[in-house]
Design a protein around this motif. Sequence first.
Motif, short mmCIF file in Angstrom:
data_model
loop_
_atom_site.label_atom_id
_atom_site.label_comp_id
_atom_site.label_asym_id
_atom_site.label_seq_id
_atom_site.Cartn_x
_atom_site.Cartn_y
_atom_site.Cartn_z
N ASP A 1 6.57 24.28 16.73
CA ASP A 1 7.27 25.06 15.70
C ASP A 1 6.36 25.51 14.55
N ASN A 2 5.09 25.35 14.66
CA ASN A 2 4.08 25.72 13.66
C ASN A 2 4.18 24.95 12.35
N ASP A 3 5.04 23.97 12.28
CA ASP A 3 5.11 23.08 11.12
C ASP A 3 4.85 21.63 11.53
N GLU A 4 5.07 21.35 12.79
CA GLU A 4 5.02 19.99 13.32
C GLU A 4 3.76 19.22 12.92
N TYR A 5 2.59 19.84 13.05
CA TYR A 5 1.35 19.11 12.83
C TYR A 5 0.74 19.31 11.44
N LEU A 6 1.48 19.94 10.54
CA LEU A 6 0.99 20.04 9.16
C LEU A 6 0.93 18.66 8.51
N ASN A 7 1.85 17.79 8.90
CA ASN A 7 1.91 16.44 8.34
C ASN A 7 2.05 15.37 9.42
N THR A 8 1.55 15.67 10.61
CA THR A 8 1.62 14.73 11.72
C THR A 8 0.28 14.72 12.43
#
Length: 166
Positions: A6-13
Motif C-alpha cells: 500500500d506504499n505506506d506499509e514499510y515507512l514504519n515497518t
Amino acid sequence: MTHSHDNDEYLNTLFTGESSVYGCIFLEKDAREDFRSLNSFIYGHNMKNGTMFGSLKRFERNEGLCATNPYIYIYTENRVYKYHIFSYYQCPKDDPLYQGVADEAGSDSYVADCQRKSEYHNDGDSYVDDFSKRPPLITLSTCVNVGETTHFLVVAAMVGSSGLGD
C-alpha cells in the motif's frame, strides 16, 4: 528490499515485520518484482547518517558526482540490474509524476518531464540513454527533510541485467 502492498506499509515497518520509525527501503505496490515495469518507484527514508537514501543528497552538493558515478545497481537473489542515472531533482510530494506510468506514451512523457526538471544534465557524459526503446526505469524517492512536503528523486534507465553466476 521489500515490496509494499500500500506504499505506506514499510515507512514504519522493518522487513521483518517489526514496527520501527526507521522503516526500510521498499518497492512500490504496483511495480513488478522483476523490475520490468515501465517505471518502478523505490522509496527510502533520508537518514541523517547517510543510510537508506540519506546519501542521495550528495548529488546536489557535488555536481560532478553523477558524471563520475552514474550507475545504480540492484542486487536480488538471482539477478543484478544496472541502471544509468539521467535525472535528479526536488519536487512536491504530490507531484503528478507520482501517478505512475501506464503505457508507452506515459513513459515518454515521464522521461521528458524528468529531463526538463533535472538538476543534472549529462551533456559531457559519454553514455547516451536511448529512450526510444523504452527501457525499464527506476525512480528513487526520499523526503528532503523530516516533515517536509518536498521529495528528492533520482531517475535511472536500465542498461543491463545478468543472472548471478552467469
